[in-house]
Design an enzyme around this catalytic site. Structure first.
Site, PDB file in Angstrom:
ATOM      1  N   LYS A 131      -6.747   3.747  -3.517  1.00 45.60           N
ATOM      2  CA  LYS A 131      -7.176   3.641  -2.116  1.00 45.60           C
ATOM      3  C   LYS A 131      -7.421   5.038  -1.572  1.00 45.60           C
ATOM      4  O   LYS A 131      -6.681   5.975  -1.880  1.00 45.60           O
ATOM      5  CB  LYS A 131      -6.093   2.906  -1.315  1.00 45.60           C
ATOM      6  CG  LYS A 131      -6.348   2.793   0.181  1.00 45.60           C
ATOM      7  CD  LYS A 131      -5.211   2.013   0.845  1.00 45.60           C
ATOM      8  CE  LYS A 131      -5.311   2.055   2.368  1.00 45.60           C
ATOM      9  NZ  LYS A 131      -4.170   1.339   3.012  1.00 45.60           N
ATOM     10  N   LYS A 144      -9.967   0.463  -2.938  1.00 44.58           N
ATOM     11  CA  LYS A 144      -9.886   0.109  -1.515  1.00 44.58           C
ATOM     12  C   LYS A 144     -10.310   1.301  -0.670  1.00 44.58           C
ATOM     13  O   LYS A 144      -9.869   2.429  -0.888  1.00 44.58           O
ATOM     14  CB  LYS A 144      -8.467  -0.324  -1.136  1.00 44.58           C
ATOM     15  CG  LYS A 144      -8.322  -0.637   0.360  1.00 44.58           C
ATOM     16  CD  LYS A 144      -6.946  -1.174   0.716  1.00 44.58           C
ATOM     17  CE  LYS A 144      -6.797  -1.329   2.238  1.00 44.58           C
ATOM     18  NZ  LYS A 144      -5.467  -1.887   2.620  1.00 44.58           N
ATOM     19  N   ASP A 171       0.862  -1.180   0.000  1.00 46.51           N
ATOM     20  CA  ASP A 171       0.000   0.000   0.000  1.00 46.51           C
ATOM     21  C   ASP A 171       0.899   1.231   0.000  1.00 46.51           C
ATOM     22  O   ASP A 171       1.517   1.574   1.010  1.00 46.51           O
ATOM     23  CB  ASP A 171      -0.921  -0.005   1.222  1.00 46.51           C
ATOM     24  CG  ASP A 171      -2.039  -1.037   1.117  1.00 46.51           C
ATOM     25  OD1 ASP A 171      -1.816  -2.098   0.484  1.00 46.51           O
ATOM     26  OD2 ASP A 171      -3.122  -0.809   1.671  1.00 46.51           O
TER      27      ASP A 171
END
Length: 228
Positions: free
Chosen positions: A160, A189, A98
């Site tokens: 995300k 996400k 991430d």
């Protein structure tokens, strides 16, 4: 098959990245987090970089993937540092990364540099899933859309919403905007503020494939209590 709001247990659990990122977590708390992730059969744990090897060891033989963060939480590391972090994470066994994009470059309109920064990490990830954090709390809608386009052009897998450490986290409006701003190849996400079963159902309805969570046990216990 028991469901709640149209989704079964596997859909809920398989959406959750169990977050183990708070700086104060002890090693025993990391071990407990891995135990919860394995017991509830979530998609992954998202661990601090120094905990990756421990989490890989603890989750060996389970279905839970181990991920970590790159350039976290501000995104302002140099590209070389992010590339090193990605390489080190992969060497320690992480299979999901991430990455926080460079928020300053994005807000300054330096989209080519944003894309190059992400692409370098994607290359270093060597096949690992790369989810790029936009940190929407600091962005206009135009910047969110531009970021989504840069992330996709750089070859990452997910956009995300947030780190969970900014003033605000995932909103349904942002999730819908992000989903509409990428192709079907890309996934979305949510992170930040999803703490209940209904909140998780809401973000899934908005098109989310993964969601960062710390309230994993409470969410999934609630599913078991309410599913019909």
């Amino acid at each position: 098959m028991t469901t709640y709001r149209g989704y079964d247990y596997q859909r809920y659990a398989g959406t959750i990245d169990h977050s183990l990122l708070r700086p104060e977590l002890t090693q025993d708390e990391v071990r407990e987090g891995c135990r919860i992730a394995a017991e509830y059969e979530v998609a992954s744990v998202c661990a601090r970089p120094a905990d990756v090897a421990l989490c890989v060891e603890l989750l060996a033989g389970s279905t839970v993937a181990v991920g970590t963060v790159i350039g976290f939480p501000h995104g302002s590391h140099t590209t070389a540092t992010k590339v090193f972090e990605a390489t080190d994470a992969r060497a320690n066994g992480a299979v999901e990364l991430d990455l926080v994009l460079n928020i300053s470059w994005l807000r300054s309109g330096l989209l080519d540099r944003v894309q190059e920064d992400i692409a370098a990490v994607v290359a270093a990830a060597d096949g690992a899933i790369v989810k790029v954090i936009l940190e929407n709390a600091y962005l206009t809608d135009e910047q969110k859309v531009a970021a989504c386009h840069a992330v996709e052009a750089a070859g990452a897998d997910y956009v995300k919403t947030s780190t969970g450490f900014a003033p605000s986290g995932a909103t349904l409006a942002d999730l819908r905007l992000m989903k509409a701003s990428v192709s079907d190849r890309m996934k979305v996400k949510a992170a930040g503020g999803v703490r209940t079963l209904d909140a998780l159902a809401d973000v899934i309805d908005a098109g989310v494939s993964r969601c960062g969570a710390t309230a994993t046990a409470a969410i999934l216990d609630d599913f078991r209590a309410r599913a019909q």
